[in-house]
Design a protein around this motif. Structure first.
Motif, mmCIF file in Angstrom:
data_model
loop_
_atom_site.group_PDB
_atom_site.id
_atom_site.type_symbol
_atom_site.label_atom_id
_atom_site.label_comp_id
_atom_site.label_asym_id
_atom_site.label_seq_id
_atom_site.Cartn_x
_atom_site.Cartn_y
_atom_site.Cartn_z
ATOM 1 N N VAL A 153 0.872 -1.169 0.000
ATOM 2 C CA VAL A 153 0.000 0.000 0.000
ATOM 3 C C VAL A 153 0.914 1.224 0.000
ATOM 4 C CG1 VAL A 153 -1.830 1.240 1.201
ATOM 5 C CG2 VAL A 153 -1.749 -1.264 1.315
ATOM 6 N N ALA A 154 0.864 2.007 -1.065
ATOM 7 C CA ALA A 154 1.739 3.167 -1.199
ATOM 8 C C ALA A 154 0.918 4.442 -1.359
ATOM 9 C CB ALA A 154 2.664 2.994 -2.403
ATOM 10 N N ASN A 155 1.250 5.438 -0.569
ATOM 11 C CA ASN A 155 0.633 6.748 -0.629
ATOM 12 C C ASN A 155 -0.887 6.708 -0.436
ATOM 13 O OD1 ASN A 155 0.898 9.535 -0.831
ATOM 14 N ND2 ASN A 155 0.358 9.506 -3.002
ATOM 15 N N PRO A 156 -1.355 6.050 0.638
ATOM 16 C CA PRO A 156 -2.807 5.978 0.859
ATOM 17 C C PRO A 156 -3.366 7.299 1.380
ATOM 18 C CG PRO A 156 -1.667 4.997 2.696
ATOM 19 C CD PRO A 156 -0.604 5.354 1.669
ATOM 20 N N SER A 157 -4.615 7.538 1.091
ATOM 21 C CA SER A 157 -5.322 8.701 1.613
ATOM 22 C C SER A 157 -6.677 8.220 2.119
ATOM 23 C CB SER A 157 -5.502 9.741 0.509
ATOM 24 O OG SER A 157 -6.223 10.838 1.005
ATOM 25 N N SER A 158 -6.935 8.449 3.401
ATOM 26 C CA SER A 158 -8.156 7.934 4.003
ATOM 27 C C SER A 158 -8.711 8.929 5.001
ATOM 28 C CB SER A 158 -7.858 6.605 4.698
ATOM 29 O OG SER A 158 -9.006 6.093 5.316
ATOM 30 N N TYR A 159 -10.005 9.130 4.938
ATOM 31 C CA TYR A 159 -10.687 10.020 5.864
ATOM 32 C C TYR A 159 -11.975 9.349 6.321
ATOM 33 C CZ TYR A 159 -13.596 13.787 7.584
ATOM 34 O OH TYR A 159 -14.410 14.546 8.359
ATOM 35 N N SER A 160 -12.218 9.331 7.616
ATOM 36 C CA SER A 160 -13.450 8.735 8.111
ATOM 37 C C SER A 160 -13.832 9.318 9.451
ATOM 38 C CB SER A 160 -13.295 7.215 8.247
ATOM 39 O OG SER A 160 -14.500 6.654 8.695
ATOM 40 N N LEU A 161 -15.111 9.436 9.673
ATOM 41 C CA LEU A 161 -15.643 9.860 10.959
ATOM 42 C C LEU A 161 -15.935 8.675 11.865
ATOM 43 C CD1 LEU A 161 -18.186 12.521 9.666
ATOM 44 C CD2 LEU A 161 -15.925 12.927 10.644
ATOM 45 N N HIS A 162 -15.674 7.453 11.375
ATOM 46 C CA HIS A 162 -16.095 6.238 12.062
ATOM 47 C C HIS A 162 -14.972 5.509 12.770
ATOM 48 C CE1 HIS A 162 -19.939 6.918 10.263
ATOM 49 N NE2 HIS A 162 -19.341 7.051 9.107
ATOM 50 N N GLY A 163 -13.875 6.180 13.055
ATOM 51 C CA GLY A 163 -12.791 5.600 13.825
ATOM 52 C C GLY A 163 -12.040 4.496 13.102
ATOM 53 N N ASN A 164 -11.268 3.730 13.876
ATOM 54 C CA ASN A 164 -10.426 2.640 13.392
ATOM 55 C C ASN A 164 -9.221 3.149 12.627
ATOM 56 O OD1 ASN A 164 -12.424 1.100 14.481
ATOM 57 N ND2 ASN A 164 -12.616 -0.279 12.763
ATOM 58 N N TYR A 165 -8.306 2.235 12.417
ATOM 59 C CA TYR A 165 -7.120 2.528 11.629
ATOM 60 C C TYR A 165 -7.473 2.482 10.153
ATOM 61 C CZ TYR A 165 -4.679 1.745 15.998
ATOM 62 O OH TYR A 165 -4.260 1.819 17.285
ATOM 63 N N SER A 166 -6.674 3.138 9.351
ATOM 64 C CA SER A 166 -6.907 3.085 7.901
ATOM 65 C C SER A 166 -6.612 1.710 7.342
ATOM 66 C CB SER A 166 -6.049 4.135 7.179
ATOM 67 O OG SER A 166 -6.527 5.416 7.477
ATOM 68 N N ILE A 167 -5.561 1.053 7.867
ATOM 69 C CA ILE A 167 -5.183 -0.282 7.384
ATOM 70 C C ILE A 167 -5.164 -1.229 8.567
ATOM 71 C CG2 ILE A 167 -3.381 -1.633 6.257
ATOM 72 C CD1 ILE A 167 -2.474 1.040 4.942
ATOM 73 N N THR A 168 -5.882 -2.349 8.467
ATOM 74 C CA THR A 168 -5.939 -3.362 9.521
ATOM 75 C C THR A 168 -5.502 -4.691 8.941
ATOM 76 O OG1 THR A 168 -7.756 -2.237 10.635
ATOM 77 C CG2 THR A 168 -7.451 -4.553 11.149
ATOM 78 N N ILE A 169 -4.654 -5.424 9.685
ATOM 79 C CA ILE A 169 -4.209 -6.760 9.278
ATOM 80 C C ILE A 169 -4.689 -7.761 10.317
ATOM 81 C CG2 ILE A 169 -2.219 -8.224 8.777
ATOM 82 C CD1 ILE A 169 -0.722 -5.640 7.968
ATOM 83 N N HIS A 170 -5.409 -8.767 9.863
ATOM 84 C CA HIS A 170 -5.851 -9.857 10.743
ATOM 85 C C HIS A 170 -4.830 -10.996 10.645
ATOM 86 C CE1 HIS A 170 -9.899 -8.358 11.598
ATOM 87 N NE2 HIS A 170 -9.843 -7.851 10.382
ATOM 88 N N ASN A 171 -4.317 -11.444 11.780
ATOM 89 C CA ASN A 171 -3.357 -12.558 11.794
ATOM 90 C C ASN A 171 -3.999 -13.793 12.374
ATOM 91 O OD1 ASN A 171 -1.171 -11.179 10.709
ATOM 92 N ND2 ASN A 171 -0.757 -10.226 12.652
#
Length: 171
Positions: A153-171
């Protein structure tokens, strides 16, 4: 569309699309259905300026060596782009360039099950995770439990009013 918009491929790969350009497609869905889907052995496809709205989503499954340029999804019930594989075909070597998702119930992009070598260059997300699910990334969710590897993921742009991280990884 109440069932699906544009579907390419499926089954054993005999009906797959090979070396094609899909450009300026607009799909308006009434519910959580596949707006644009690629299944089973599609190879060397170039999606350009394709748009889905109204609850539908992208479903990329078992597709290889393909690119998505300036594509979008708005208002998907759960995720804007589901990128996954099936028992016969993996999704590999995909590029999403300046693609975005807005107002999705969960993530803009969800990478799930046997996917590898996927690039997200300049991905954009706004107002995603409207369901407020704590396990989902607002922009990208990666399920690393099922042989998902080499995701960039390169140069992401994310905006949200709903919290959480922009990128989540499930292991």
């Amino acid at each position: 569309a109440n069932t699906a918009g544009l579907i390419l491929g499926g089954g054993s790969g005999e009906t797959c699309a090979f070396m094609g350009i899909i450009e300026d497609v607009k799909v308006f869905c009434n519910s959580q259905v596949i707006g644009i889907g690629t299944f089973g052995g599609n190879t060397s496809l170039n999606f350009r300026s394709c748009y889905i709205a109204g609850g539908g989503y992208w479903h990329i499954e078992g597709t290889v060596y393909s690119s998505f340029l300036n594509c979008a999804c708005d208002g998907a019930t759960y995720y804007g782009y589901l990128i996954t594989s099936n028992t016969l075909f993996n999704s590999t070597n995909l590029s999403f360039i300046s693609c975005g998702a807005e107002s999705c119930g969960k993530s803009g992009f969800w990478v799930h099950d046997y996917c590898q070598n996927i690039d997200f260059l300049n991905p954009y997300g706004a107002n995603n995770n409207t369901m407020g699910d704590v396990d989902w990334g607002v922009l990208v969710t990666i399920n690393a439990n099922t042989w998902v590897k080499n995701i960039r993921v390169a140069n992401p742009s994310s905006y949200s009013l709903h919290g959480n991280y922009s990128i989540t990884i499930h292991n």
